[in-house]
Design an enzyme around this catalytic site. Structure first.
Site, mmCIF file in Angstrom:
data_model
loop_
_atom_site.group_PDB
_atom_site.id
_atom_site.type_symbol
_atom_site.label_atom_id
_atom_site.label_comp_id
_atom_site.label_asym_id
_atom_site.label_seq_id
_atom_site.Cartn_x
_atom_site.Cartn_y
_atom_site.Cartn_z
ATOM 1 N N GLU A 121 -8.643 -51.707 39.068
ATOM 2 C CA GLU A 121 -8.699 -50.346 38.206
ATOM 3 C C GLU A 121 -9.952 -50.171 37.745
ATOM 4 O OE1 GLU A 121 -3.877 -50.331 37.406
ATOM 5 O OE2 GLU A 121 -5.320 -50.079 35.486
ATOM 6 N N ASP A 172 -6.490 -44.508 24.623
ATOM 7 C CA ASP A 172 -7.130 -45.590 24.490
ATOM 8 C C ASP A 172 -7.550 -46.176 23.448
ATOM 9 O OD1 ASP A 172 -7.609 -46.552 27.346
ATOM 10 O OD2 ASP A 172 -8.248 -44.751 27.551
#
Lengths: 267, 404
Positions: free
Chosen positions: A49, A60
């Site tokens: 990824e 995040d």
């Protein structure tokens, strides 16, 4: 059959679990990403990824926020990210690449053009964190047409009804977010994950990868007992940050860490 | 009525869309919390008891209705239209923000969640949230960019006195947008016991709708007060636009009054040409940020740009999605006032009318000062004086080179 589906089926036949590392494109330097991708693939990663940096990565935690900031400082653009995949594909046609990021850079690029350019570069799938299936009908059509798998997230808070809806829209694999929190948070509840995986499997035959909060060989091993794959992001990105000024040491430690995750999963 | 006009009156649709704007673009973890909020709001907004509780708090806690004040001396100086100020600065806590936090606090109470969080720019929404949290005995945490913590230190201390925890946010540009990122991260982590009180008409559906509904009390009052005092509707409305909650609150009840022209005033910073501003409607383009599609200040690669404004409350690269739609429909005119124009309006109103406006509201005043002389003396402009300027005294003193 997509490269992602073939990879996961192949692993399943061998009774193996997919190791899916995440790195941020352009971190710590623009020219580090392709080398890192080869290092990951060469040390046991099954799928990679690759994060498209965004100025406002609201899902995040601090580790990946800082990686995005470093990458943007380095001047990384979506075109750079696609070129990294293209360069990687010159010598690796096997390892599936999934781009992961937020919607706005893709929208700015233009959905149709992005789908076309990503597929041409050798991208296999996309995870768009802030694009729920309700809003994804049009993009999915374009991504499908280009042969890109649109991968959706399922969270601990996702209702059974939504699981069915997400599974119906999902391609390649489903990404189960193992905890309520941001990437890299530290409160993984293995039993909770296992029970949710059981629920999801009642609805779908799609493979399920689990991510958020998996930081070492032991947590990878535990999650891998019931998942089809594990995603390791923040722990890896943190290591890359630690050795950002010493390429040789960075690659050595990334190799070692990837191997340890592989061993954890293969136990 | 044209197709476009019908389109902007009945928004949003079930999915939270205002034309092509709005929607719900968040990570999966928050989807169920938003579904739940939408369900509760749909139920309570039609519940007369809930409305009565809201109205009661607005009357006895906030001090509504706020006056509509004819600024006669200033109007005369400008030599054109008569300017009326909607005095949201006189609300408890000093700005329009409290209308919304009262409403959302009632929702939070209904959900039984014991903790509320908020993002804040100038600190007005943070103060308004800390205030209602204190009153209801809820734990309160406010996220504020570390740049804003510095320039709005009075409000930071106010929040602390009210019992809130203030978290300075040091990521990104260290201003309002980063505070919102951090609040969203907190919400994802504590979604089970936390209610997120968003301060403006932005964010994922249903926030732009419910914040608007709570703020519409401004426009409803202004509409009837103007009719009472002058026997007619105003010719023009002027309000500043950061996220746009005070503006939508004033504008919305007038949208179907075709004779009323509306102006949303964005922060022009050092001038639109300089790139140093916070005016996405004037100089941005549509994109997706913080859960909704709307006009944004972004670069060619879709990265959100740094913004600049002398006023922390307008220093935001996005705007509520309903404003984006009203712009495209042509119903509202979006313009900009620069830092120096706003500062000049701040001084003028203080000296001519004895009212010290917030630097945010000063942008609306600055545009009204340009607009009024172009209109007749019997015409009426209503300006939303969305907040009071006490919090900005240190900023203004610093610009004057004075250390207090």
């Amino acid at each position: 059959m997509s490269r992602i589906t073939a990879c996961l089926q192949n692993l399943k036949q061998q009774n193996k679990k997919a190791l899916i590392p995440f790195i941020t494109a352009g971190d710590p330097q623009l020219d580090a990403s392709v080398v890192l991708m080869h290092t990951l693939a060469g040390n046991g990663a099954d799928i990679i990824e690759l994060g498209i940096p965004f100025s406002d990565p609201m899902a995040d935690g601090p580790v990946i926020q800082l990686a995005d900031e470093r990458a943007l400082e380095n001047g990384v653009t979506t075109t750079h990210v696609l070129n990294m995949v293209k360069e990687f594909r010159q010598t690796n046609q096997e390892t599936p690449i999934v781009l992961m990021g937020y919607l706005n850079p893709i929208e700015a690029y233009g959905y149709e053009q992005f789908a076309k350019d990503a597929a041409e570069a050798g991208v296999d799938g996309l995870i768009v964190v802030d694009l729920p299936p309700e809003a994804a009908a049009e993009p999915i059509k374009l991504f499908d047409a280009a042969g890109l798998d649109t991968i959706f997230l399922i969270a601990p808070t996702t209702s059974d009804k939504r699981i069915a809806r997400i599974a119906a829209s999902g391609r390649g694999y489903l990404y189960y977010v193992s905890l309520k929190g941001v990437t890299g948070a530290g409160h993984l509840d293995i039993d909770g994950v296992n029970s949710k995986l059981e629920t999801i499997r009642k609805t779908t035959d799609l493979p399920i990868a689990v991510g958020f909060g998996i930081k070492d060989a032991e947590t990878a091993r535990l999650i891998g007992q019931n998942a089809d794959g594990v995603v390791v992001g923040s722990a890896l990105v943190k290591l890359i940050a630690e050795f950002q000024n010493d390429r040789e040491a960075m690659l050595a430690s990334v190799s070692e860490f990837t191997q340890s995750l592989r061993q954890g999963l293969d136990q | 009525m044209s197709q476009n006009e019908r389109d902007f009156l009945n928004t949003p649709d079930e999915l939270g869309n205002f034309g092509p704007y709005g929607g719900r673009f968040v990570s999966e973890t928050l989807m169920s919390a938003l579904d739940e909020l939408e369900e509760i709001y749909n139920k309570l907004s039609k519940d007369p008891e809930f409305q009565a509780a809201f109205d009661k708090d607005l009357a006895h806690y906030v001090g509504r209705p706020s006056p509509l004040y004819h600024a006669e001396r200033w109007s005369k100086q400008l030599g054109g239209a008569q300017i009326y100020l909607k005095r949201e600065d006189l609300n408890h806590t000093g700005a329009h923000k409290v209308n919304n936090t009262i409403g959302q606090a009632l929702l939070a109470k209904y959900t039984g969640k014991r903790r509320v969080i908020a993002e804040t720019g100038a600190g007005q929404h943070g103060v308004a949230t800390a205030t209602v949290a204190a009153r209801l005995g809820l734990e309160c945490e406010v996220f504020m960019g570390s740049e804003d913590v510095k320039r709005q230190s009075l409000n930071v201390y106010r929040m602390k006195l009210l019992g809130a925890k203030v978290n300075p946010v040091t990521s990104g540009t260290k201003t309002l947008k980063d505070a919102m990122n951090e609040a969203l991260r907190d919400w994802v982590t504590n979604v089970d016991d936390t209610f997120y009180i968003i301060g403006t008409v932005a964010g994922p559906h249903p926030y732009p709708m419910l914040v608007r509904d709570f703020q519409c009390v401004i426009g409803r009052e202004a509409r009837s007060q103007c009719q009472e005092q002058t026997g007619r509707l105003p010719d023009a409305l002027v309000a500043c636009v950061g996220g746009g909650s005070n503006a939508i609150g004033l504008f919305h009840p007038f949208l179907s009054d075709e004779s009323v022209t509306m102006y949303g005033v964005e922060a022009g910073g050092l001038g639109l040409a300089s790139g140093q501003h916070a005016a996405p409607l004037c100089a941005g383009r549509p994109g997706v940020l913080h859960g909704n599609r709307t006009y944004l200040m972004e670069d060619g690669d879709g990265q959100i740009m740094h913004t600049h404004s002398v006023s922390a409350g307008l220093d935001y690269p996005g705007v509520g999605p309903e404003h984006s739609w009203l712009k495209d429909c042509g119903r509202v005119n979006y313009v900009a006032a620069n830092d120096d124009e706003a500062l000049s309006a701040f001084r003028t109103l203080t000296q001519v009318e004895g009212i010290m406006p917030a630097l945010e509201s000063s942008h609306a005043l600055a545009y009204a000062a340009k607009l009024a002389p172009t209109m007749d003396k019997d015409q009426i402009i209503v300006v939303n004086l969305s907040g009071r300027g006490d919090k900005d005294i240190l900023t203004v003193a610093e610009i004057d080179g004075i250390s207090l």
